[in-house]
Design a protein around this motif. Structure first.
Motif, PDB file in Angstrom:
ATOM      1  N   LEU A 113       0.813  -1.206   0.000  1.00  0.00           N
ATOM      2  CA  LEU A 113       0.000   0.000   0.000  1.00  0.00           C
ATOM      3  C   LEU A 113       0.849   1.259   0.000  1.00  0.00           C
ATOM      4  N   ALA A 114       2.069   1.183   0.527  1.00  0.00           N
ATOM      5  CA  ALA A 114       2.978   2.333   0.439  1.00  0.00           C
ATOM      6  C   ALA A 114       3.360   2.588  -1.015  1.00  0.00           C
ATOM      7  N   ILE A 115       3.558   1.528  -1.772  1.00  0.00           N
ATOM      8  CA  ILE A 115       3.850   1.657  -3.207  1.00  0.00           C
ATOM      9  C   ILE A 115       2.644   2.254  -3.924  1.00  0.00           C
ATOM     10  N   VAL A 116       1.465   1.740  -3.621  1.00  0.00           N
ATOM     11  CA  VAL A 116       0.234   2.257  -4.226  1.00  0.00           C
ATOM     12  C   VAL A 116       0.082   3.744  -3.897  1.00  0.00           C
ATOM     13  N   GLU A 117       0.287   4.088  -2.645  1.00  0.00           N
ATOM     14  CA  GLU A 117       0.159   5.486  -2.228  1.00  0.00           C
ATOM     15  C   GLU A 117       1.167   6.383  -2.960  1.00  0.00           C
ATOM     16  N   HIS A 118       2.359   5.881  -3.181  1.00  0.00           N
ATOM     17  CA  HIS A 118       3.396   6.665  -3.862  1.00  0.00           C
ATOM     18  C   HIS A 118       3.071   6.866  -5.352  1.00  0.00           C
ATOM     19  N   CYS A 120       0.061   6.511  -6.954  1.00  0.00           N
ATOM     20  CA  CYS A 120      -1.290   6.927  -7.305  1.00  0.00           C
ATOM     21  C   CYS A 120      -1.605   8.327  -6.814  1.00  0.00           C
ATOM     22  N   ASP A 121      -2.558   8.935  -7.499  1.00  0.00           N
ATOM     23  CA  ASP A 121      -3.072  10.231  -7.072  1.00  0.00           C
ATOM     24  C   ASP A 121      -3.980  10.078  -5.864  1.00  0.00           C
ATOM     25  N   SER A 122      -4.683   8.946  -5.797  1.00  0.00           N
ATOM     26  CA  SER A 122      -5.540   8.669  -4.662  1.00  0.00           C
ATOM     27  C   SER A 122      -5.842   7.183  -4.615  1.00  0.00           C
ATOM     28  N   TRP A 123      -6.268   6.734  -3.444  1.00  0.00           N
ATOM     29  CA  TRP A 123      -6.778   5.374  -3.298  1.00  0.00           C
ATOM     30  C   TRP A 123      -7.754   5.364  -2.138  1.00  0.00           C
ATOM     31  N   ALA A 135      -7.741   2.435  -6.698  1.00  0.00           N
ATOM     32  CA  ALA A 135      -6.652   3.407  -6.819  1.00  0.00           C
ATOM     33  C   ALA A 135      -6.768   4.119  -8.155  1.00  0.00           C
ATOM     34  N   GLU A 136      -6.390   5.392  -8.167  1.00  0.00           N
ATOM     35  CA  GLU A 136      -6.465   6.189  -9.384  1.00  0.00           C
ATOM     36  C   GLU A 136      -5.091   6.742  -9.745  1.00  0.00           C
ATOM     37  N   LEU A 137      -4.731   6.569 -11.016  1.00  0.00           N
ATOM     38  CA  LEU A 137      -3.486   7.108 -11.556  1.00  0.00           C
ATOM     39  C   LEU A 137      -3.843   8.056 -12.694  1.00  0.00           C
ATOM     40  N   ARG A 138      -3.225   9.192 -12.712  1.00  0.00           N
ATOM     41  CA  ARG A 138      -3.419  10.129 -13.822  1.00  0.00           C
ATOM     42  C   ARG A 138      -2.196  10.075 -14.735  1.00  0.00           C
ATOM     43  N   HIS A 139      -2.472  10.054 -16.024  1.00  0.00           N
ATOM     44  CA  HIS A 139      -1.373  10.093 -16.988  1.00  0.00           C
ATOM     45  C   HIS A 139      -1.269  11.513 -17.526  1.00  0.00           C
ATOM     46  N   ASP A 140      -0.164  11.783 -18.182  1.00  0.00           N
ATOM     47  CA  ASP A 140       0.084  13.160 -18.632  1.00  0.00           C
ATOM     48  C   ASP A 140      -0.172  13.354 -20.123  1.00  0.00           C
TER      49      ASP A 140
END
Length: 146
Positions: A113-118, A120-123, A135-140
């Motif tokens: 979960l520390a990896i996920v938190e690092h 991701c933008d949110s979880w 978990a949500e990741l934003r791409h650029d």
């Protein structure tokens, strides 16, 4: 393995859901499918790698600490919507409190979960119907050239 699209059978549906056996081998199946879909959409390999890692951590946690649903499965899904990739894992487990743990250089486990938190933008965690971690990741919007 069952595959469905959450919002119906339209070709423009941004979501994929895999109902997979409650087994560690299912993590690899889901990772490969996610990676293929994101690559087909033109995402940079580094973003695909991050999304794969997040999915793997969430799914492994679900299998390690959760319970299978009534069909003996775990549901792993993702949606690509605009600049957002949302990854979700749902099992029939229960949790009263999930958070990223502090760890040291000697910790052998507990980094997921520390990896996920690092990355991701949110979880978040939902416990309405089993245990769902999303978990949500934003791409650029930097896509590979064709």
């Amino acid at each position: 393995m069952a595959t469905s699209h959450a919002s119906g059978s339209t070709d423009d549906d941004p979501c994929t859901t895999l109902s997979l056996p409650f087994d560690t081998l299912s993590v690899r199946v889901a990772r490969k499918r996610l990676a293929a879909e994101l690559a087909d959409l033109g995402f940079r390999q580094t973003f695909v790698d991050d999304a794969e890692l997040v999915l793997a951590e969430l799914a492994a946690n679900g299998i390690d600490h959760g319970r299978p649903n009534a069909r003996g499965e775990i549901d792993i899904s993702w949606c690509v919507e605009g600049d957002l990739v949302r990854i979700s894992v749902c099992d029939s487990g229960e949790a009263t409190h999930l958070k990223a743990m502090e760890f040291n250089d000697h910790s052998l486990r507990g980094r997921g979960l520390a990896i996920v938190e690092h990355l991701c933008d949110s979880w978040e965690v939902q416990t309405d119907d089993g245990l769902r971690v999303t978990a949500e990741l934003r791409h650029d919007h930097t896509f590979q050239s064709a």
